[in-house]
Write an enzyme that holds these catalytic residues in place. Structure first.
Site, PDB file in Angstrom:
ATOM      1  N   TYR A 159     -10.748  24.312   5.202  1.00 43.79           N
ATOM      2  CA  TYR A 159     -12.162  24.020   5.434  1.00 43.79           C
ATOM      3  C   TYR A 159     -12.819  25.069   6.305  1.00 43.79           C
ATOM      4  O   TYR A 159     -12.133  25.913   6.887  1.00 43.79           O
ATOM      5  CB  TYR A 159     -12.313  22.621   6.047  1.00 43.79           C
ATOM      6  N   LEU A 179      -6.003  29.625  15.835  1.00 39.95           N
ATOM      7  CA  LEU A 179      -6.986  29.907  14.784  1.00 39.95           C
ATOM      8  C   LEU A 179      -7.907  30.981  15.381  1.00 39.95           C
ATOM      9  O   LEU A 179      -8.487  30.770  16.448  1.00 39.95           O
ATOM     10  CB  LEU A 179      -7.751  28.615  14.462  1.00 39.95           C
TER      11      LEU A 179
HETATM   12  C1  LIG Z   1     -12.346  26.137  13.860  1.00 36.49           C
HETATM   13  C2  LIG Z   1     -11.406  26.214  15.017  1.00 36.49           C
HETATM   14  C3  LIG Z   1     -11.651  27.041  16.130  1.00 36.49           C
HETATM   15  C4  LIG Z   1     -12.956  27.772  16.335  1.00 36.49           C
HETATM   16  O1  LIG Z   1     -13.271  28.663  15.327  1.00 36.49           O
HETATM   17  P1  LIG Z   1     -14.790  29.089  15.063  1.00 36.49           P
HETATM   18  O2  LIG Z   1     -14.690  29.973  13.876  1.00 36.49           O
HETATM   19  O3  LIG Z   1     -15.245  29.841  16.279  1.00 36.49           O
HETATM   20  O4  LIG Z   1     -15.574  27.843  14.844  1.00 36.49           O
HETATM   21  C5  LIG Z   1     -10.656  27.163  17.089  1.00 36.49           C
HETATM   22  N1  LIG Z   1      -9.499  26.476  16.990  1.00 36.49           N
HETATM   23  C6  LIG Z   1      -9.243  25.647  15.971  1.00 36.49           C
HETATM   24  C7  LIG Z   1      -7.950  24.913  15.937  1.00 36.49           C
HETATM   25  C8  LIG Z   1     -10.182  25.492  14.955  1.00 36.49           C
HETATM   26  O5  LIG Z   1      -9.932  24.642  13.942  1.00 36.49           O
END
Ligand SMILES: *Cc1c(COP(=O)(O)O)cnc(C)c1O
Length: 284
Positions: free
Chosen positions: A32, A202
């Site tokens: 997602y 991530l």
């Molecule tokens: C989506 C997410 C983030 C932040 O990512 P962005 O692209 O800045 O929204 C950080 N850690 C996890 C586990 C995520 O799922």
């Protein structure tokens, strides 16, 4: 009327049909993205869509659209739902098939679902900072994939929430990784520290924007992990995500960071962040 995208078409929420056999439902077998909308315009949409394709490739799933088509779906949802400040949620599962763990027959098409919501910027937390709670990071070893499998994240967030905190500060045996849905940065003696973009975190788009801003502002950055004890000793602490932007962390497990209020470098980064949003509307 809220317009959704599902099964190749735009539909009303009431007319959405999701199969009981959807592999997202059975296995969390999908990926997602969340894309922010400012002033009716998608922000860093290309970066998010590129990452969506990367996440899909990492789970050996082929998205049945080109990146430009995904972009068009996102744009259409913003328009159809009159989104000014909000976000797009996009998910793709490995399709619908009787419940067997192995991949279904290649003729089974992945299911793309998306919607748009109005969502104000979290100005209160951005202004005053937020408390976080440390939680052991028990997730799997492919945290670089933005997967629908979020049980580890959900349990961590709930634990933080029950302690009156807005986010969990995840650590593996004392080494800070990230938040349940955000990336974490510590600032000590003018240098910004954050976990490197390995399989254990991530690599947030907001994280990457902030690292770029540090470079522009000549703020030294070290992409190196630090411990929970070191985190508590930082002068300033920040969490970032698409919806949280740059949010100051003012305490960890009830222990104040610095003087317990958002710091100078944090404020500089927040200002710089707001300035680089092309369609930014102050106060929205
Ligand atoms: C989506 C997410 C983030 C932040 O990512 P962005 O692209 O800045 O929204 C950080 N850690 C996890 C586990 C995520 O799922």
């Amino acid at each position: 009327m809220t317009v959704y995208f599902s099964d190749g078409q735009f539909t009303k929420r009431e007319e959405l049909t999701i199969s009981i056999d959807d592999r997202g439902y059975y296995f969390g077998d999908g990926v997602y993205e969340v894309i922010k909308v400012y002033g009716g315009e998608l922000y860093t949409a290309k970066e998010h869509i590129d990452r969506l394709f990367q996440s899909a490739a990492k789970i050996k799933m082929t998205i049945p659209y080109a990146d430009v088509q995904i972009m068009e779906i996102a744009r259409e949802l913003v328009k159809a739902n009159n989104i000014l400040t909000g976000h797009i949620y996009l998910q793709i599962t490995r399709g619908s098939a009787p419940r067997l763990h192995q991949f279904p027959d290649p003729s089974v098409q992945p299911v793309v679902t998306a919607y748009a919501v109005n969502n104000p910027r979290p100005l209160e937390g951005m202004e005053n900072g937020v408390p976080v709670k440390s939680v052991e990071d028990v997730r799997w070893l492919r945290c670089d994939i933005k997967s629908l499998n979020l049980l580890g994240n959900v349990l961590a967030k709930q634990e933080a929430y029950e302690a009156g905190c807005v986010e969990a500060l995840l650590h593996r045996e004392g080494v800070v990784t990230e938040g349940s849905a955000s990336n974490m940065f510590g600032i000590k003696n003018g240098t910004v520290y954050t976990h490197p973009a390995t399989n254990l975190i991530l690599n947030g788009i907001t994280r990457q924007v902030v690292l770029g801003l540090c470079k522009d502002l000549c703020i030294p950055v070290v992409e190196q992990s630090f411990t929970l004890d070191e985190a508590c000793e930082m002068d300033e602490f920040i969490l970032t995500s698409t919806t949280s932007e740059v949010t100051p962390v003012i305490s960890i497990d009830g222990r104040p960071i610095g003087s317990g209020v958002p710091g100078i470098i944090t404020k500089k980064l927040q200002e710089a962040f707001a300035l680089q949003i092309p369609s930014f509307i102050a106060g929205e």
